[in-house]
Every structure is written in C-alpha cells, then in structure tokens.
Design an enzyme around this catalytic site. Sequence first.
Site, PDB file in Angstrom:
ATOM      1  N   HIS A 172       6.058  -5.429  11.601  1.00 50.84           N
ATOM      2  CA  HIS A 172       5.488  -4.041  11.657  1.00 50.84           C
ATOM      3  C   HIS A 172       5.141  -3.880  13.147  1.00 50.84           C
ATOM      4  O   HIS A 172       4.082  -3.666  13.258  1.00 50.84           O
ATOM      5  CB  HIS A 172       4.162  -4.126  10.890  1.00 50.84           C
ATOM      6  N   HIS A 232      -7.737  -1.699   5.680  1.00 52.53           N
ATOM      7  CA  HIS A 232      -6.752  -0.869   6.068  1.00 52.53           C
ATOM      8  C   HIS A 232      -7.350   0.558   5.779  1.00 52.53           C
ATOM      9  O   HIS A 232      -8.586   0.889   5.011  1.00 52.53           O
ATOM     10  CB  HIS A 232      -5.370  -0.872   5.543  1.00 52.53           C
ATOM     11  N   ASP A 238       5.749   4.766   4.998  1.00 53.34           N
ATOM     12  CA  ASP A 238       6.676   3.835   5.782  1.00 53.34           C
ATOM     13  C   ASP A 238       6.769   2.387   4.913  1.00 53.34           C
ATOM     14  O   ASP A 238       7.353   1.639   5.253  1.00 53.34           O
ATOM     15  CB  ASP A 238       6.275   3.307   6.953  1.00 53.34           C
ATOM     16  N   HIS A 239       6.059   2.361   3.669  1.00 53.03           N
ATOM     17  CA  HIS A 239       6.246   1.138   2.887  1.00 53.03           C
ATOM     18  C   HIS A 239       6.946   1.668   1.523  1.00 53.03           C
ATOM     19  O   HIS A 239       7.003   0.663   0.615  1.00 53.03           O
ATOM     20  CB  HIS A 239       4.897   0.518   2.707  1.00 53.03           C
ATOM     21  N   ASP A 252      -0.743  -3.780   5.734  1.00 53.04           N
ATOM     22  CA  ASP A 252      -1.223  -3.142   7.014  1.00 53.04           C
ATOM     23  C   ASP A 252      -2.830  -3.860   6.892  1.00 53.04           C
ATOM     24  O   ASP A 252      -3.408  -3.567   5.851  1.00 53.04           O
ATOM     25  CB  ASP A 252      -1.003  -1.999   7.316  1.00 53.04           C
ATOM     26  N   HIS A 292       0.764  -1.228  -0.164  1.00 49.02           N
ATOM     27  CA  HIS A 292      -0.032   0.116  -0.135  1.00 49.02           C
ATOM     28  C   HIS A 292       0.774   1.180  -0.115  1.00 49.02           C
ATOM     29  O   HIS A 292       2.096   1.081   0.127  1.00 49.02           O
ATOM     30  CB  HIS A 292      -1.066  -0.061   1.399  1.00 49.02           C
ATOM     31  N   HIS A 309       1.256   4.129   2.217  1.00 45.02           N
ATOM     32  CA  HIS A 309       1.630   4.708   3.063  1.00 45.02           C
ATOM     33  C   HIS A 309       3.351   4.910   3.110  1.00 45.02           C
ATOM     34  O   HIS A 309       3.812   4.054   2.593  1.00 45.02           O
ATOM     35  CB  HIS A 309       1.200   3.966   4.458  1.00 45.02           C
TER      36      HIS A 309
END
Length: 304
Positions: A269, A140, A67-68, A211, A63, A65
């Site tokens: 995570h 999510h 942090d990915h 997530d 996805h 976001h």
Amino acid sequence: MKLQFLGTGAGIPAKSRNVTAIALKLLEEKGSIWLFDCGEATQHQILHTSIKPRRIDKVFITHLHGDHIYGLPGFLSSRSFQGGETTLTVYGPKGISEYIRISLAVSQTYLKYELQVVEIEEGVIFEDNDFIVEARTLEHGVISFGYRVIEKDRPGKLDTNKLLEYGISPGPIYKKIKDGEDLKLDNGTVISSQTFLGPNIKGRVITILGDTRTCDAAGVLAKEAKVLVHEATFSEKEASIAKEYYHSTTVQAAKTAKMANVDCLLLTHISARYDQSLTMQLLKEARAIFPNTYIAEDFSEFEI
C-alpha cells in the site's frame, strides 16, 4: 503456502503499482487460493500470474474504500466465465453485501456458482480442520479489519522404521496412522498412532492488515506471526500526513513488527508519490528498526 501480491499501491493505480489485492496460495494445503482485497483491475493482474480464478474460493475484504473493492464485481463475474462452479465466500465489513448485490443486479450479472457473503464482526470468522481466521478492528477512517490466518498444528513425521519393526509394510495403513487412526495388530493389541508419529508440526501464522494507524489491535493480530503484511503508505518524514489520513509510515509498521516479534515484515500500500529510488529509502527506514523487512512489488511472491 505462498503470498503473491497482485497490487501494492495506495489510493489510485500507478504505472508501477496497481491498487490492493493479495493472494494467499494454499494449493498444497487445501487446493485453493484466498484473496485479500480486490482493487480495481485485479482480474487483469491475475492474467499475468499462474493463478486460476476458479481456485479462489474465499475473498477477505479489509474495508470498503474503493481501492480495495472496485475490482470485486468484475472478478466475481469473470470467475463464472473461467470455469468457476464451486462456492465462493466473501467476508467483509457491513455494507459489502449491499455493494455486491447492487453491482451484480444493475449490470444484470448472473453467476454460475453459489456466492455467499458474510458481513463480519471482531472474533473468529472462519474455522475448518486446517485453519482459523480471526478478525479485529483497526484504526482507519472507516471500519477496517485486520486478519490473522492461523494454520492448525499438523501431525508429526511418520516413523516408518518403527512401523517396519512391527511388521507393518507400506500401504494405505500408513495414511490412516498419519491421520490419527490407532493400529490394531493381528493378536488384537491396539497401539496408539502417536507411537509412530513425531512431535506435531507447529502451524504457521500469517497476518494481513487493512489500512490503519498504529494501534493495539495490529499488534495482537501480528503476535509471533511468520509473516506480517502491513501498509506503509508514507515515509516517516510524512508522519503527520499519515496520522491525518489514518495511515501508517514505514517506521510505524516496523515498530509493530518488532513489538509483535514476527519473523518477516512485508510492506505494501505504497503511495504513488514514491518512485523506485524513493522506495529504496522507504525500505531503509523500515530496516533500521526491523531488518527482515521487504517492500512488496506487483506480482512478487513470498514463500512462507
């Protein structure tokens, strides 16, 4: 086949955990490495491993976001400077193509290799002679995918004793029979290659989730997997916070693993609020439900 975790933290980098990135090493199977997510500083993390960036030919983004994905432009750029000349394909949700295009254009980055970007939907997103990759939408705050990597069944063990009985000495013919080519004797008789092969070797299944809250799609992707990689951002004590932020707890991940009848559960995570001593408590919570559980640490490696 091995999984190596390059980042196991949630949200922001911490001293002991960088943000998410996982390498699936298929060096014996395909001579390549697949990357799942590419959080900030993933290329730095790779420097502490034996991974060669030019070996990475597929990146699967769960996805969008930060942090990915924040490490993706840097990794794509560095791969050019580190001998990467073969095609690299990035799979991810709608928007990943624009993110990559703008990042490379604004920084005037020119790649020395062909970059393909595939914006995916649910279903089979990749298939070749050896593997199938299936994606499903999880639950999510943004579109988040889970991936089911299915290794196709492999030919059984070659019965060399039986071949010798037929007067067939070791040589290139053995590989041809192993690859399914029938054997033709000098008298013209044709014998099926299956005569000399044991039962097919069942392929392995690896499930890597983005997530997510607990959801049906996670269980479908994880069914009968050898390894399930599941986020466990929070302790069961913070179940209400996990639900609010569309994440999972240790116990929820363990229940999914148990329901799906997986062999092994790897938790990742992990929120930065949990230091080493609290991490052991997270592991205890999960193992009370699903005993064969481990919490991944940065650079930890698991053979499948």
